[in-house]
Design an enzyme around this catalytic site. Structure first.
Site, PDB file in Angstrom:
ATOM      1  N   SER A 217       0.831  -1.205   0.000  1.00 27.97           N
ATOM      2  CA  SER A 217       0.000   0.000   0.000  1.00 27.97           C
ATOM      3  C   SER A 217       0.870   1.263   0.000  1.00 27.97           C
ATOM      4  O   SER A 217       1.675   1.431  -0.909  1.00 27.97           O
ATOM      5  CB  SER A 217      -0.954  -0.071   1.205  1.00 27.97           C
ATOM      6  OG  SER A 217      -1.954   0.881   1.096  1.00 27.97           O
ATOM      7  N   ASP A 371     -10.215  -3.322  -5.128  1.00 27.17           N
ATOM      8  CA  ASP A 371      -9.294  -2.353  -4.520  1.00 27.17           C
ATOM      9  C   ASP A 371      -9.260  -1.100  -5.388  1.00 27.17           C
ATOM     10  O   ASP A 371      -9.061  -1.206  -6.603  1.00 27.17           O
ATOM     11  CB  ASP A 371      -7.898  -3.003  -4.451  1.00 27.17           C
ATOM     12  CG  ASP A 371      -6.835  -2.088  -3.849  1.00 27.17           C
ATOM     13  OD1 ASP A 371      -7.161  -0.963  -3.443  1.00 27.17           O
ATOM     14  OD2 ASP A 371      -5.667  -2.513  -3.813  1.00 27.17           O
ATOM     15  N   HIS A 401      -8.209  -4.719  -0.818  1.00 26.59           N
ATOM     16  CA  HIS A 401      -7.015  -3.998  -0.391  1.00 26.59           C
ATOM     17  C   HIS A 401      -6.704  -4.290   1.077  1.00 26.59           C
ATOM     18  O   HIS A 401      -7.558  -4.141   1.933  1.00 26.59           O
ATOM     19  CB  HIS A 401      -7.220  -2.486  -0.552  1.00 26.59           C
ATOM     20  CG  HIS A 401      -5.956  -1.721  -0.295  1.00 26.59           C
ATOM     21  ND1 HIS A 401      -5.020  -1.486  -1.270  1.00 26.59           N
ATOM     22  CD2 HIS A 401      -5.463  -1.177   0.840  1.00 26.59           C
ATOM     23  CE1 HIS A 401      -4.013  -0.815  -0.751  1.00 26.59           C
ATOM     24  NE2 HIS A 401      -4.249  -0.616   0.523  1.00 26.59           N
TER      25      HIS A 401
END
Ligand SMILES: *[C@@H]1O[C@H](CO)[C@@H](O)[C@H](O)[C@H]1NC(C)=O
Ligand SMILES: *[C@@H]1O[C@H](CO)[C@@H](O)[C@H](O)[C@H]1NC(C)=O
Length: 431
Positions: A217, A371, A401
């Site tokens: 991320s 995501d 995600h």
């Protein structure tokens, strides 16, 4: 429905008032049933998220998401009481399971500093055959949250160290909003640069030809940016062997990609939350967040950059679906002058030119279908391949995600373990 979606305050309060109705101590059966029914409806409303059929372990994901949503409400309350900023409160809550550095039979774990930046260091105990491999890891959390000591990150980096017999440096870069861009990047960079010195590598018995950067991320964003910037630094003699980018955030330009549209309300990272992370990375000024929310934050002077995030060219057909590509809507130049960071390569590595991408090392990219950041990863994979960089792109169709963070009970997911294994196996074969 996700972290920042507020429940309808009125509805819940009225429900609670009804349940506590004082003037009727002996409830008849009908009232009790009605109460149970209403409470269940409220609970279901709070927890339920419509998820696609192919979603793996949907009910577990909904419970995880509801827990995180509750953290969001608590953080919102702390901010409204004037105790601290929303993100700071959320960060305290997100470290509820942080663990002290604990060595086990295979790995020695210590907290220390590299170049005045806090790191958690994992050194394998097994006697190596020769020099060891090494991974410099950056945790995720939207540049505002997360910690190398959080249980999920401690497990991930510990397993990486153990299974690869590798040195792992997990970086506790400083966080926004207190330390906004470029400080998180600079911390990530200075740890990597420090570690890549031949004297430091040899101190830890690391093979200079087998070092990689990795992150998930926001950490994937930092890893990609660090890998790019190292190429331009004449002081760094060691070249990275690889970069591993786990559902990375890679661009600020277009926050209306098909993945942002299709997954605007999916668990863990709804679009509104990603917009908040992006804007808080640069500033607490709400005008940037508002402009990003309506995707009108890029000034016309930066129009030449849109070619690098043009999903009409860069995405495979199956992801475009029925979405129609339109030319960007430009915003005022004032925002970009005040907060130039959002057009900076060190924040948005996807904006690098083809020539800048060419020298990048072997790359692993993981994306998840559900995501908002899915298309960032797809477009980077396409651009790297076009520039001649070898890319392994794993796409997980059944999950969301942040899935890799759910690897310890009670919140562990089959998909989380599967993705972790895929990532570690790739490192084992390629680093
Ligand atoms: C240590 O390594 C051994 C052999 O690979 C493994 O069986 C064991 O589970 C590891 N211990 C921990 C705490 O991970
Ligand atoms: C994006 O790509 C499409 C299709 O190739 C093209 O028509 C359009 O002009 C491009 N837009 C930008 C801003 O690069």
């Amino acid at each position: 429905m996700g972290l920042v979606h507020r429940y309808k305050k009125g509805a819940l309060c009225q429900g609670r008032r009804y349940l506590l109705l004082p003037e009727k101590p002996q409830w008849d059966m009908g009232s009790k049933l009605l109460c149970v029914f209403l409470a269940s409806v409220l609970l279901a409303y709070y927890i339920y998220i419509p998820l696609p059929e192919d979603f793996s372990e949907p009910w577990k994901v909904m419970l995880i998401s509801a827990t995180l949503k509750t953290f969001g409400h608590l953080a919102g309350a702390a901010e409204q009481l004037g105790l601290m900023h929303y993100m700071e409160a959320l960060n305290l809550l997100s470290c509820f399971d942080c663990v002290a550095p604990t060595s086990d039979e295979n790995v020695t774990v210590t907290d220390t500093e590299f170049n005045n930046v806090a790191v958690r260091l994992y050194l394998p105990r097994k006697v190596p055959d020769g020099l060891r491999r090494a991974v410099v890891f950056f945790h995720g959390g939207g540049w505002c949250l997360g910690d190398a000591a959080a249980k999920n990150y401690d497990l991930l980096t510990r397993w990486t160290s153990d299974r690869l017999n590798a040195v792992v440096v997990s970086v506790n870069y400083r966080l926004a909003p207190k330390y906004s861009f470029p400080i998180p990047f600079e911390d990530a960079y200075s740890v990597t640069k420090f570690f890549l010195q031949s004297s430091v590598l040899s101190q830890y018995g690391v093979d200079p030809d087998r070092v990689c950067v990795a992150g998930d991320s926001a950490g994937g964003n930092l890893a990609a940016a660090v890998a790019q910037q190292l190429l331009q630094d004449s002081e760094v003699k060691t070249k990275l062997k690889a970069q591993a980018l786990i559902y990375p955030a890679l661009q600020t330009l277009d926050l209306n990609l098909p993945s942002y549209r299709d997954n605007a309300n999916k668990p863990l990272l709804p679009r509104s939350f990603m917009v908040r992370f992006w804007s808080v990375y640069f500033t607490l000024d709400p005008s940037l967040r508002e402009a990003m929310a309506s995707n009108r934050h890029v000034p016309v002077e930066a129009s030449h950059l849109f070619q690098f995030v043009n999903w009409s060219n860069l995405l495979p057909e199956e992801l475009k679906k029925d979405h129609v590509y339109t030319t960007p809507t430009y915003g005022s130049s004032e925002l970009a002058q005040k907060y130039p960071g959002f057009l900076d390569l060190r924040a948005a590595p996807l904006l690098a030119s083809d020539a800048q991408l060419r020298e990048l090392p072997l790359t692993y990219i993981l994306t998840c279908e559900h995501d908002v950041l899915r298309d960032d990863g797809f477009m980077y994979a396409a651009r790297l391949r076009a520039a001649g960089v070898p890319v392994t792109h794993d796409h997980a169709k059944d999950t969301f995600h942040g899935a890799m963070s759910f690897i310890s009970p009670p919140a562990d997911l089959v998909a989380g373990h599967r993705l972790v294994n895929g990532y570690i196996e790739w490192l084992n074969e390629n680093l």
